[in-house]
Scaffold this active site. Structure first.
Site, short mmCIF file in Angstrom:
data_model
loop_
_atom_site.label_atom_id
_atom_site.label_comp_id
_atom_site.label_asym_id
_atom_site.label_seq_id
_atom_site.Cartn_x
_atom_site.Cartn_y
_atom_site.Cartn_z
NE ARG A 104 -3.42 -1.52 3.08
CZ ARG A 104 -3.87 -1.44 4.32
NH1 ARG A 104 -3.84 -0.30 4.97
NH2 ARG A 104 -4.33 -2.50 4.90
NE ARG A 120 -3.41 5.06 8.95
CZ ARG A 120 -3.94 4.04 9.61
NH1 ARG A 120 -4.80 4.26 10.56
NH2 ARG A 120 -3.60 2.80 9.33
CE1 TYR A 174 -9.77 -7.26 8.16
CE2 TYR A 174 -9.31 -8.27 6.04
CZ TYR A 174 -8.88 -7.56 7.15
OH TYR A 174 -7.57 -7.18 7.24
O1 CP3 Z 1 -1.90 3.19 -2.42
C1 CP3 Z 1 -2.39 2.23 -1.80
O2 CP3 Z 1 -1.80 1.15 -1.81
C2 CP3 Z 1 -3.71 2.39 -1.07
C3 CP3 Z 1 -4.81 1.52 -1.53
C4 CP3 Z 1 -5.17 0.39 -0.57
C5 CP3 Z 1 -5.89 0.54 0.65
N1 CP3 Z 1 -6.23 -0.69 1.15
C6 CP3 Z 1 -6.27 1.83 1.27
C7 CP3 Z 1 -6.38 1.85 2.75
C8 CP3 Z 1 -4.98 -0.98 -0.74
C9 CP3 Z 1 -4.19 -1.68 -1.84
C10 CP3 Z 1 -5.67 -1.65 0.33
C11 CP3 Z 1 -5.81 -3.11 0.44
C12 CP3 Z 1 -6.28 -3.69 1.70
N2 CP3 Z 1 -7.27 -3.25 2.53
C13 CP3 Z 1 -5.82 -4.92 2.21
C14 CP3 Z 1 -4.82 -5.80 1.53
C15 CP3 Z 1 -3.47 -5.17 1.59
C16 CP3 Z 1 -2.69 -5.52 2.78
O3 CP3 Z 1 -2.20 -4.60 3.43
O4 CP3 Z 1 -2.52 -6.71 3.04
C17 CP3 Z 1 -6.50 -5.17 3.41
C18 CP3 Z 1 -6.28 -6.35 4.33
C19 CP3 Z 1 -7.43 -4.13 3.59
C20 CP3 Z 1 -8.44 -3.97 4.68
C21 CP3 Z 1 -8.11 -2.78 5.46
N3 CP3 Z 1 -8.35 -1.48 5.04
C22 CP3 Z 1 -7.51 -2.72 6.74
C23 CP3 Z 1 -7.06 -3.92 7.54
C24 CP3 Z 1 -7.43 -1.36 7.08
C25 CP3 Z 1 -6.98 -0.76 8.39
C26 CP3 Z 1 -5.51 -0.67 8.32
C27 CP3 Z 1 -4.92 0.32 9.29
O5 CP3 Z 1 -3.73 0.57 9.12
O6 CP3 Z 1 -5.63 0.82 10.18
C28 CP3 Z 1 -7.90 -0.61 6.00
C29 CP3 Z 1 -7.96 0.87 5.90
C30 CP3 Z 1 -7.13 1.46 4.82
N4 CP3 Z 1 -7.19 1.06 3.50
C31 CP3 Z 1 -6.21 2.54 4.94
C32 CP3 Z 1 -5.75 2.81 3.64
C33 CP3 Z 1 -4.82 3.92 3.21
C34 CP3 Z 1 -5.89 3.33 6.23
C35 CP3 Z 1 -7.13 4.16 6.40
C36 CP3 Z 1 -7.02 5.45 7.14
O7 CP3 Z 1 -6.74 6.50 6.52
O8 CP3 Z 1 -7.35 5.47 8.34
#
Ligand code: CP3
Length: 321
Positions: free
Chosen positions: A2, A6, A128
């Site tokens: 990703r 943040r 999930y």
């Molecule tokens: O440029 C990029 O790569 C961003 C695009 C992206 C996001 N989620 C945005 C996001 C991608 C490729 C994902 C995939 C994703 N989402 C996965 C698979 C990737 C991995 O890391 O294994 C998973 C398991 C998710 C589900 C998910 N979404 C989780 C577990 C969380 C919380 C993570 C945390 O750090 O709190 C999210 C939220 C999320 N998705 C964020 C981002 C940038 C953080 C959100 C915020 O701004 O609070």
């Protein structure tokens, strides 16, 4: 990895104005956030700003992104009856905003770099939906798999169908490649992967629009790599828990690999980052078919200058070959 998120002040500034889901649904803001790492870091590809869980919202399971706790599913799918109640997802109308973001990003990129779309793999998305959020042991998932294999297969079918539509919609809107995140599949025994997951992954890859490269990624997969390769994908993504050369031998040299710098290395100073980036490139041996990447996402504590330094280091070291 990703790459938006943040650790970037630019992201936090936009994020301060929207909830996470709200940001995903606002195509103009999502496109802006997608382009931030391209402009700031000089990466070789843009990654769509969206989420793997967007396709579960229309299932009516009550998706919420709580403050700092990650995703929450208010009505988890735990029993056969819960699975029986799931309808097919009308992806085109439910997540049309994602396709609009893809189209906007493509226009703004004007072919500067390619755009990678993505979705979660059915197992990881199901983890999930069944657990109700993040999990360590996946006990509800495993119980459903073992005790109600027919219901599990139906849940997988619903997710395979929705995921294929989600990815093909991104491709139709202009995504140049797609990545399938099976982030938590490393929790499975190899035999369980073969029985309960692989047939569904094969079905998913078979449904994807031909001619667009698909990256198949998981973490903790050292013991599963040949199975992941057998399941499908043009590129196998690997995390840092396995040596890249070992991983490439395991999947076979007739498939491309992506990875696999330990993301925490980016907390250290650039001189050390350089050493570790070089070790990954050396493990790939300069062969065609290696996409340099982190083994997983960027930690939010990472200084953005370190990520920029990594991009420059990789460009410099790979130009020399
Ligand atoms: O440029 C990029 O790569 C961003 C695009 C992206 C996001 N989620 C945005 C996001 C991608 C490729 C994902 C995939 C994703 N989402 C996965 C698979 C990737 C991995 O890391 O294994 C998973 C398991 C998710 C589900 C998910 N979404 C989780 C577990 C969380 C919380 C993570 C945390 O750090 O709190 C999210 C939220 C999320 N998705 C964020 C981002 C940038 C953080 C959100 C915020 O701004 O609070």
């Amino acid at each position: 990895m990703r790459q938006a998120g943040r650790y970037m002040a630019e992201y936090r500034a936009v994020r301060a104005r929207y909830g996470f889901l709200e940001l995903c649904k606002n195509s103009e803001a999502a496109a802006e956030v997608t382009l931030q790492p391209v402009d700031r870091l000089g990466v070789d590809a843009a990654i769509l700003f969206a989420d793997i869980l967007l396709i579960v919202e229309p299932l009516g399971v009550g998706l919420e992104f709580g403050k700092g706790e990650g995703p929450i599913i208010h009505r988890p799918v735990r029993r056969e009856a819960d699975v029986a109640n799931l309808g097919p997802v009308d992806v085109e109308s439910a997540v049309g905003f994602v396709f609009e973001t893809v189209a906007r990003v493509k226009k703004e990129l004007a072919a500067r770099v390619p755009l990678i779309g993505f979705a979660g793999a059915p197992f990881t998305v199901a983890s999930y939906v069944v657990e109700g959020g993040a999990s360590r042991d996946y006990l509800h998932v495993k119980r459903l798999m073992y005790e109600a294999p027919t219901a599990w297969a139906r849940l997988m079918d619903v997710l395979v169908d929705a995921t294929a539509r989600y990815l093909n919609g991104q491709i139709a809107a202009g995504a140049d490649a797609v990545q399938v995140f099976d982030s938590w599949v490393g929790a499975l025994a190899p035999d369980d992967y073969r029985t309960y997951v692989m047939p569904h992954m094969k079905a998913l890859f078979a449904k994807l629009t031909p001619g667009v490269p698909a990256i198949h990624f998981g973490t903790g997969t050292a013991g599963l790599l040949p199975l992941l390769r057998e399941a499908g994908g043009d590129v196998i993504g690997v995390d840092w828990r396995v040596d890249l050369a070992t991983a490439w031998d395991a999947v076979g040299h007739d498939v491309a690999v992506q990875g696999n710098l330990e993301p925490a290395v980016l907390l250290a100073a650039p001189a050390y980052i350089r050493k570790r980036a070089k070790a990954v490139l050396d493990a790939a041996g300069g062969r065609a078919g290696h996409i340099f990447n982190l083994g997983h996402g960027i930690h939010k504590e990472t200084p953005v200058e370190h990520v920029k330094a990594l991009v420059d280091i990789v460009h410099e070291l790979s130009d020399r070959r």
